[in-house]
Scaffold this active site. Sequence first.
Site, PDB file in Angstrom:
ATOM      1  N   LYS A 164      25.570 -32.419 -50.469  1.00  0.00           N
ATOM      2  CA  LYS A 164      24.460 -33.282 -50.080  1.00  0.00           C
ATOM      3  C   LYS A 164      24.576 -34.577 -50.863  1.00  0.00           C
ATOM      4  CE  LYS A 164      19.397 -33.351 -49.817  1.00  0.00           C
ATOM      5  NZ  LYS A 164      18.183 -32.498 -49.822  1.00  0.00           N
ATOM      6  N   ASP A 194      21.186 -37.671 -47.189  1.00  0.00           N
ATOM      7  CA  ASP A 194      19.726 -37.644 -47.319  1.00  0.00           C
ATOM      8  C   ASP A 194      19.232 -39.049 -47.616  1.00  0.00           C
ATOM      9  OD1 ASP A 194      17.080 -37.092 -47.692  1.00  0.00           O
ATOM     10  OD2 ASP A 194      17.330 -35.885 -49.490  1.00  0.00           O
ATOM     11  N   GLU A 220      19.361 -36.584 -43.280  1.00  0.00           N
ATOM     12  CA  GLU A 220      17.945 -36.261 -43.397  1.00  0.00           C
ATOM     13  C   GLU A 220      17.111 -37.538 -43.331  1.00  0.00           C
ATOM     14  OE1 GLU A 220      16.780 -33.865 -46.767  1.00  0.00           O
ATOM     15  OE2 GLU A 220      18.749 -32.873 -46.784  1.00  0.00           O
ATOM     16  N   ASP A 243      12.618 -33.607 -43.236  1.00  0.00           N
ATOM     17  CA  ASP A 243      12.244 -33.131 -44.564  1.00  0.00           C
ATOM     18  C   ASP A 243      10.827 -33.598 -44.871  1.00  0.00           C
ATOM     19  OD1 ASP A 243      11.884 -32.568 -47.230  1.00  0.00           O
ATOM     20  OD2 ASP A 243      13.788 -33.379 -47.900  1.00  0.00           O
ATOM     21  N   LYS A 265      11.051 -27.237 -48.100  1.00  0.00           N
ATOM     22  CA  LYS A 265      10.698 -27.137 -49.511  1.00  0.00           C
ATOM     23  C   LYS A 265       9.410 -26.310 -49.611  1.00  0.00           C
ATOM     24  CE  LYS A 265      12.787 -31.461 -51.172  1.00  0.00           C
ATOM     25  NZ  LYS A 265      13.572 -31.832 -49.999  1.00  0.00           N
TER      26      LYS A 265
END
Length: 370
Positions: A164, A194, A220, A243, A265
Amino acid sequence: MILTSLNLYQYRLPLDVLLPVGKQRVDHRAGLVLQASVSASGNVGGEHRQVEVEIAPLSGIDVDEQALMGFSRETLTQVQTALTGLLPQLCGRHIDTLLECAEQSPYPSLAFGLSLLHAKLMGKLDAIRPQTATVPLIYHPTDASKDLLDSKIAALGRDVRSVKVKVAQTSIEDELSLIYGILRTRPDLKLRLDANRGFTLEQAIEFAACLPLETIEYIEEPCLNPHDNHEFYQAIGIPYALDESLNDPEYQFVMQNGLTALVIKPMLLGSIEKLANLIDTAQSYGVRCIISSSLESSLGINDLAHLAAILTPDEIPGLDTLSAFSQDLVVSSGKKYCLTLAQLEPIALHTIDSIQQNDDTATSEGNEFV
Protein backbone atom coordinates in the site's frame (compact mmCIF):
# COMPACT_ATOMS: atom_id res chain seq x y z
CA MET A 1 -22.72 -15.45 32.00
CA ILE A 2 -22.56 -12.44 34.31
CA LEU A 3 -20.14 -9.51 34.09
CA THR A 4 -18.33 -9.64 37.43
CA SER A 5 -15.78 -6.87 36.90
CA LEU A 6 -15.13 -4.04 34.46
CA ASN A 7 -11.92 -2.01 34.63
CA LEU A 8 -11.00 0.93 32.43
CA TYR A 9 -7.46 2.18 31.80
CA GLN A 10 -5.92 4.93 29.68
CA TYR A 11 -2.75 4.63 27.61
CA ARG A 12 -0.52 6.99 25.64
CA LEU A 13 2.20 5.48 23.45
CA PRO A 14 4.87 7.59 21.72
CA LEU A 15 5.79 6.68 18.16
CA ASP A 16 9.35 6.16 16.96
CA VAL A 17 8.46 7.69 13.57
CA LEU A 18 5.53 9.84 12.52
CA LEU A 19 2.51 8.01 11.12
CA PRO A 20 0.25 9.45 8.42
CA VAL A 21 -3.40 10.19 9.14
CA GLY A 22 -4.49 11.41 5.73
CA LYS A 23 -2.12 14.28 4.98
CA GLN A 24 -1.53 14.90 8.68
CA ARG A 25 1.06 13.25 10.92
CA VAL A 26 0.88 12.00 14.52
CA ASP A 27 3.70 11.31 16.96
CA HIS A 28 1.74 9.33 19.56
CA ARG A 29 -1.36 7.18 19.99
CA ALA A 30 -3.74 7.49 22.93
CA GLY A 31 -6.69 5.32 23.85
CA LEU A 32 -8.41 3.15 26.41
CA VAL A 33 -8.14 -0.47 27.48
CA LEU A 34 -11.32 -2.07 28.82
CA GLN A 35 -10.85 -5.24 30.86
CA ALA A 36 -13.81 -7.44 31.75
CA SER A 37 -14.41 -10.65 33.66
CA VAL A 38 -17.39 -12.97 33.49
CA SER A 39 -18.57 -15.83 35.63
CA ALA A 40 -21.27 -18.40 34.96
CA SER A 41 -22.52 -17.97 38.52
CA GLY A 42 -21.90 -14.25 38.95
CA ASN A 43 -19.62 -15.05 41.90
CA VAL A 44 -16.38 -13.04 41.86
CA GLY A 45 -14.51 -15.84 43.61
CA GLY A 46 -15.67 -18.58 41.23
CA GLU A 47 -14.27 -19.66 37.89
CA HIS A 48 -14.16 -16.75 35.51
CA ARG A 49 -12.85 -15.56 32.17
CA GLN A 50 -10.98 -12.27 31.77
CA VAL A 51 -10.14 -10.39 28.54
CA GLU A 52 -9.09 -6.94 27.36
CA VAL A 53 -10.01 -4.82 24.35
CA GLU A 54 -8.67 -1.54 23.00
CA ILE A 55 -11.02 1.38 22.38
CA ALA A 56 -9.22 4.20 20.59
CA PRO A 57 -11.03 6.63 18.28
CA LEU A 58 -8.76 8.05 15.60
CA SER A 59 -9.09 11.65 16.71
CA GLY A 60 -7.07 14.21 18.65
CA ILE A 61 -4.37 16.51 17.33
CA ASP A 62 -1.48 16.13 14.91
CA VAL A 63 2.15 17.21 15.30
CA ASP A 64 1.19 20.73 14.25
CA GLU A 65 -1.43 20.97 17.01
CA GLN A 66 -4.25 20.74 14.46
CA ALA A 67 -7.33 18.57 14.96
CA LEU A 68 -7.28 15.31 13.01
CA MET A 69 -9.84 15.55 10.23
CA GLY A 70 -11.86 12.96 8.32
CA PHE A 71 -11.67 9.96 10.63
CA SER A 72 -13.38 9.33 14.01
CA ARG A 73 -16.30 11.63 14.70
CA GLU A 74 -16.00 11.15 18.47
CA THR A 75 -13.20 12.24 20.78
CA LEU A 76 -11.37 10.11 23.33
CA THR A 77 -12.83 12.29 26.11
CA GLN A 78 -16.38 11.65 24.90
CA VAL A 79 -15.82 7.91 24.83
CA GLN A 80 -14.12 7.88 28.23
CA THR A 81 -16.99 9.87 29.76
CA ALA A 82 -19.57 7.54 28.23
CA LEU A 83 -17.76 4.43 29.47
CA THR A 84 -17.24 5.85 32.96
CA GLY A 85 -20.99 6.29 33.29
CA LEU A 86 -21.83 2.97 31.65
CA LEU A 87 -19.56 0.54 33.49
CA PRO A 88 -21.29 0.56 36.91
CA GLN A 89 -24.58 -0.12 35.12
CA LEU A 90 -23.07 -3.07 33.24
CA CYS A 91 -21.37 -4.71 36.21
CA GLY A 92 -23.52 -7.57 37.46
CA ARG A 93 -25.54 -7.75 34.25
CA HIS A 94 -25.71 -10.55 31.70
CA ILE A 95 -22.95 -10.52 29.07
CA ASP A 96 -25.46 -9.90 26.26
CA THR A 97 -26.06 -6.44 27.69
CA LEU A 98 -22.76 -5.51 26.03
CA LEU A 99 -24.35 -6.05 22.62
CA GLU A 100 -27.41 -4.01 23.55
CA CYS A 101 -25.18 -1.11 24.61
CA ALA A 102 -23.08 -1.46 21.46
CA GLU A 103 -26.13 -1.08 19.25
CA GLN A 104 -27.36 1.94 21.22
CA SER A 105 -24.03 3.80 21.36
CA PRO A 106 -23.64 6.88 19.15
CA TYR A 107 -19.85 6.35 19.16
CA PRO A 108 -18.52 3.81 16.60
CA SER A 109 -15.31 3.08 18.55
CA LEU A 110 -17.32 2.30 21.69
CA ALA A 111 -19.81 0.16 19.76
CA PHE A 112 -16.96 -1.81 18.20
CA GLY A 113 -15.14 -2.20 21.53
CA LEU A 114 -18.20 -3.49 23.40
CA SER A 115 -19.12 -5.96 20.66
CA LEU A 116 -15.50 -7.15 20.49
CA LEU A 117 -15.46 -7.54 24.27
CA HIS A 118 -18.55 -9.73 24.03
CA ALA A 119 -16.99 -11.86 21.29
CA LYS A 120 -13.79 -12.39 23.27
CA LEU A 121 -15.62 -13.20 26.50
CA MET A 122 -17.69 -15.75 24.58
CA GLY A 123 -14.48 -17.32 23.25
CA LYS A 124 -15.36 -16.62 19.61
CA LEU A 125 -11.79 -15.60 18.76
CA ASP A 126 -10.08 -18.42 20.65
CA ALA A 127 -10.07 -21.11 17.99
CA ILE A 128 -9.25 -18.74 15.16
CA ARG A 129 -5.73 -18.62 13.80
CA PRO A 130 -5.02 -14.91 13.27
CA GLN A 131 -4.13 -13.57 9.85
CA THR A 132 -0.37 -13.05 10.15
CA ALA A 133 0.28 -11.80 6.62
CA THR A 134 -0.25 -8.10 6.03
CA VAL A 135 0.09 -5.58 3.23
CA PRO A 136 3.18 -3.41 3.91
CA LEU A 137 2.55 0.34 4.14
CA ILE A 138 4.92 2.65 2.23
CA TYR A 139 4.91 6.42 2.48
CA HIS A 140 7.31 9.35 2.35
CA PRO A 141 8.64 9.75 5.92
CA THR A 142 8.76 13.38 7.03
CA ASP A 143 10.98 12.75 10.05
CA ALA A 144 13.40 10.13 8.72
CA SER A 145 15.90 9.82 5.91
CA LYS A 146 15.04 8.44 2.48
CA ASP A 147 17.48 5.62 3.26
CA LEU A 148 14.97 4.26 5.79
CA LEU A 149 12.32 4.09 3.08
CA ASP A 150 14.70 2.46 0.61
CA SER A 151 15.72 -0.10 3.23
CA LYS A 152 12.08 -1.00 3.91
CA ILE A 153 11.41 -1.58 0.23
CA ALA A 154 14.56 -3.64 -0.20
CA ALA A 155 13.69 -5.72 2.87
CA LEU A 156 10.25 -6.76 1.63
CA GLY A 157 9.91 -10.53 1.73
CA ARG A 158 9.54 -12.47 -1.48
CA ASP A 159 6.18 -13.69 -0.20
CA VAL A 160 4.87 -10.09 -0.33
CA ARG A 161 2.75 -9.64 -3.43
CA SER A 162 1.08 -6.26 -2.74
CA VAL A 163 2.05 -3.03 -0.98
CA LYS A 164 0.00 0.00 0.00
CA VAL A 165 1.46 3.34 -1.05
CA LYS A 166 0.29 6.67 0.31
CA VAL A 167 -0.14 9.26 -2.44
CA ALA A 168 -1.49 12.83 -2.67
CA GLN A 169 0.95 13.63 0.13
CA THR A 170 3.73 15.51 -1.64
CA SER A 171 4.30 16.55 -5.25
CA ILE A 172 3.10 14.37 -8.11
CA GLU A 173 6.69 14.17 -9.38
CA ASP A 174 8.01 12.87 -6.05
CA GLU A 175 5.26 10.31 -5.75
CA LEU A 176 5.70 9.01 -9.27
CA SER A 177 9.41 8.71 -8.48
CA LEU A 178 8.53 6.71 -5.36
CA ILE A 179 6.22 4.37 -7.28
CA TYR A 180 8.67 3.72 -10.10
CA GLY A 181 11.45 3.29 -7.54
CA ILE A 182 9.46 0.58 -5.76
CA LEU A 183 8.86 -1.22 -9.05
CA ARG A 184 12.52 -1.01 -10.05
CA THR A 185 13.39 -2.86 -6.86
CA ARG A 186 10.41 -5.21 -6.98
CA PRO A 187 8.82 -5.32 -10.45
CA ASP A 188 6.63 -8.23 -9.36
CA LEU A 189 4.65 -6.14 -6.87
CA LYS A 190 1.08 -4.93 -7.24
CA LEU A 191 0.31 -1.52 -5.74
CA ARG A 192 -2.66 -0.39 -3.71
CA LEU A 193 -2.58 3.41 -3.78
CA ASP A 194 -4.24 5.47 -1.07
CA ALA A 195 -5.03 9.11 -1.86
CA ASN A 196 -7.23 9.86 1.19
CA ARG A 197 -9.33 12.19 -1.01
CA GLY A 198 -6.20 14.24 -1.65
CA PHE A 199 -6.71 14.95 -5.37
CA THR A 200 -9.17 17.04 -7.30
CA LEU A 201 -10.63 15.13 -10.24
CA GLU A 202 -8.21 16.87 -12.61
CA GLN A 203 -5.20 16.12 -10.40
CA ALA A 204 -6.24 12.47 -10.00
CA ILE A 205 -6.50 12.03 -13.76
CA GLU A 206 -3.17 13.79 -14.35
CA PHE A 207 -1.47 11.61 -11.74
CA ALA A 208 -3.01 8.33 -12.87
CA ALA A 209 -2.19 9.00 -16.54
CA CYS A 210 1.50 8.70 -15.62
CA LEU A 211 1.15 5.40 -13.75
CA PRO A 212 2.10 1.92 -14.95
CA LEU A 213 -1.58 0.87 -14.97
CA GLU A 214 -0.90 -2.87 -15.12
CA THR A 215 0.70 -2.74 -11.64
CA ILE A 216 -2.15 -0.90 -9.87
CA GLU A 217 -4.72 -2.99 -8.00
CA TYR A 218 -6.81 0.05 -7.09
CA ILE A 219 -6.64 3.53 -5.63
CA GLU A 220 -8.43 4.39 -2.39
CA GLU A 221 -10.60 7.50 -2.39
CA PRO A 222 -8.87 9.18 -5.34
CA CYS A 223 -10.98 12.34 -5.39
CA LEU A 224 -11.63 15.15 -2.95
CA ASN A 225 -15.29 14.91 -3.96
CA PRO A 226 -16.21 11.19 -3.86
CA HIS A 227 -18.92 11.79 -6.45
CA ASP A 228 -16.04 12.30 -8.94
CA ASN A 229 -14.69 8.77 -8.44
CA HIS A 230 -16.93 7.36 -11.15
CA GLU A 231 -15.76 9.97 -13.68
CA PHE A 232 -12.14 9.27 -12.70
CA TYR A 233 -12.71 5.57 -13.42
CA GLN A 234 -14.30 6.34 -16.78
CA ALA A 235 -11.36 8.54 -17.75
CA ILE A 236 -8.50 6.28 -16.61
CA GLY A 237 -9.88 2.80 -15.98
CA ILE A 238 -8.17 2.28 -12.60
CA PRO A 239 -10.60 0.65 -10.13
CA TYR A 240 -11.12 2.53 -6.89
CA ALA A 241 -11.79 1.64 -3.26
CA LEU A 242 -13.79 3.42 -0.58
CA ASP A 243 -12.40 4.18 2.88
CA GLU A 244 -13.33 7.60 4.30
CA SER A 245 -16.74 7.36 2.62
CA LEU A 246 -17.64 4.51 4.97
CA ASN A 247 -17.22 6.83 7.99
CA ASP A 248 -20.25 8.89 6.96
CA PRO A 249 -23.04 7.98 9.42
CA GLU A 250 -25.49 8.05 6.49
CA TYR A 251 -23.41 5.68 4.32
CA GLN A 252 -25.28 2.81 2.73
CA PHE A 253 -23.60 0.45 0.29
CA VAL A 254 -24.48 1.18 -3.33
CA MET A 255 -22.71 -0.62 -6.16
CA GLN A 256 -20.91 1.76 -8.50
CA ASN A 257 -19.08 1.23 -11.76
CA GLY A 258 -15.36 0.94 -10.99
CA LEU A 259 -15.80 0.19 -7.27
CA THR A 260 -13.61 -2.80 -6.47
CA ALA A 261 -12.98 -2.75 -2.70
CA LEU A 262 -14.03 -1.44 0.70
CA VAL A 263 -11.25 -0.67 3.15
CA ILE A 264 -12.87 -1.33 6.51
CA LYS A 265 -11.54 0.25 9.71
CA PRO A 266 -13.63 -1.36 12.48
CA MET A 267 -12.73 1.28 15.11
CA LEU A 268 -14.33 3.91 12.86
CA LEU A 269 -17.41 2.00 11.77
CA GLY A 270 -19.10 0.33 14.74
CA SER A 271 -20.17 -3.07 16.01
CA ILE A 272 -19.00 -6.40 14.62
CA GLU A 273 -22.57 -7.11 13.50
CA LYS A 274 -22.58 -3.89 11.46
CA LEU A 275 -19.22 -4.82 9.91
CA ALA A 276 -20.41 -8.32 9.03
CA ASN A 277 -23.57 -7.00 7.38
CA LEU A 278 -21.59 -4.49 5.31
CA ILE A 279 -19.11 -7.16 4.24
CA ASP A 280 -21.86 -9.61 3.27
CA THR A 281 -23.61 -6.96 1.17
CA ALA A 282 -20.47 -5.78 -0.59
CA GLN A 283 -19.21 -9.28 -1.31
CA SER A 284 -22.56 -10.21 -2.84
CA TYR A 285 -21.72 -7.64 -5.55
CA GLY A 286 -18.19 -8.97 -5.98
CA VAL A 287 -16.58 -6.09 -4.06
CA ARG A 288 -13.53 -7.01 -1.99
CA CYS A 289 -13.49 -6.15 1.72
CA ILE A 290 -10.16 -5.50 3.44
CA ILE A 291 -9.80 -5.04 7.21
CA SER A 292 -7.48 -2.14 7.98
CA SER A 293 -6.07 -0.57 11.12
CA SER A 294 -6.82 2.82 12.65
CA LEU A 295 -3.31 2.94 14.11
CA GLU A 296 -4.22 0.67 17.02
CA SER A 297 -1.63 -0.63 19.48
CA SER A 298 -0.48 -4.26 19.51
CA LEU A 299 -3.58 -5.23 21.53
CA GLY A 300 -5.92 -3.84 18.89
CA ILE A 301 -3.89 -5.13 15.94
CA ASN A 302 -3.91 -8.65 17.37
CA ASP A 303 -7.70 -8.56 17.63
CA LEU A 304 -8.04 -7.17 14.09
CA ALA A 305 -5.86 -10.02 12.80
CA HIS A 306 -8.31 -12.48 14.38
CA LEU A 307 -11.34 -10.62 13.01
CA ALA A 308 -9.82 -10.53 9.53
CA ALA A 309 -9.42 -14.31 9.64
CA ILE A 310 -13.12 -14.61 10.54
CA LEU A 311 -14.76 -11.91 8.44
CA THR A 312 -12.45 -11.68 5.39
CA PRO A 313 -10.46 -14.94 5.31
CA ASP A 314 -9.55 -14.59 1.62
CA GLU A 315 -8.06 -11.10 1.94
CA ILE A 316 -4.75 -10.00 3.46
CA PRO A 317 -5.52 -7.17 5.92
CA GLY A 318 -3.79 -3.80 6.10
CA LEU A 319 -2.28 -3.91 9.59
CA ASP A 320 1.28 -2.72 8.94
CA THR A 321 1.53 0.16 11.43
CA LEU A 322 3.06 -1.42 14.55
CA SER A 323 6.66 -0.83 13.45
CA ALA A 324 6.22 2.86 14.30
CA PHE A 325 5.24 2.16 17.92
CA SER A 326 7.87 2.46 20.62
CA GLN A 327 6.23 -0.17 22.87
CA ASP A 328 3.66 -2.93 22.81
CA LEU A 329 0.49 -2.86 24.87
CA VAL A 330 -0.79 -5.90 26.82
CA VAL A 331 -0.12 -8.24 23.86
CA SER A 332 3.49 -8.59 22.70
CA SER A 333 4.37 -8.20 19.04
CA GLY A 334 8.05 -8.75 19.80
CA LYS A 335 9.10 -5.28 20.91
CA LYS A 336 11.54 -4.86 23.80
CA TYR A 337 8.88 -3.37 26.10
CA CYS A 338 5.27 -4.43 26.52
CA LEU A 339 3.14 -2.36 28.89
CA THR A 340 0.91 -4.22 31.33
CA LEU A 341 -2.34 -2.93 32.81
CA ALA A 342 -0.52 -2.27 36.08
CA GLN A 343 1.58 0.33 34.24
CA LEU A 344 -1.43 2.18 32.84
CA GLU A 345 -3.52 4.92 34.42
CA PRO A 346 -6.72 3.43 35.92
CA ILE A 347 -9.86 5.40 35.09
CA ALA A 348 -12.58 3.25 36.66
CA LEU A 349 -12.53 -0.07 38.54
CA HIS A 350 -15.80 -1.92 39.18
CA THR A 351 -16.67 -5.34 40.60
CA ILE A 352 -19.99 -6.84 41.68
CA ASP A 353 -18.86 -6.54 45.31
CA SER A 354 -17.99 -2.84 44.99
CA ILE A 355 -21.27 -2.07 43.26
CA GLN A 356 -23.20 -3.92 45.98
CA GLN A 357 -21.28 -2.09 48.72
CA ASN A 358 -22.12 1.25 47.11
CA ASP A 359 -25.77 0.27 46.89
CA ASP A 360 -25.81 -0.83 50.54
CA THR A 361 -24.14 2.42 51.62
CA ALA A 362 -26.65 4.48 49.68
CA THR A 363 -29.53 2.53 51.25
CA SER A 364 -28.08 2.93 54.75
CA GLU A 365 -27.58 6.67 54.30
CA GLY A 366 -31.11 6.96 53.00
CA ASN A 367 -32.51 5.13 56.02
CA GLU A 368 -30.98 7.72 58.36
CA PHE A 369 -33.59 10.16 57.17
CA VAL A 370 -36.57 7.80 57.48
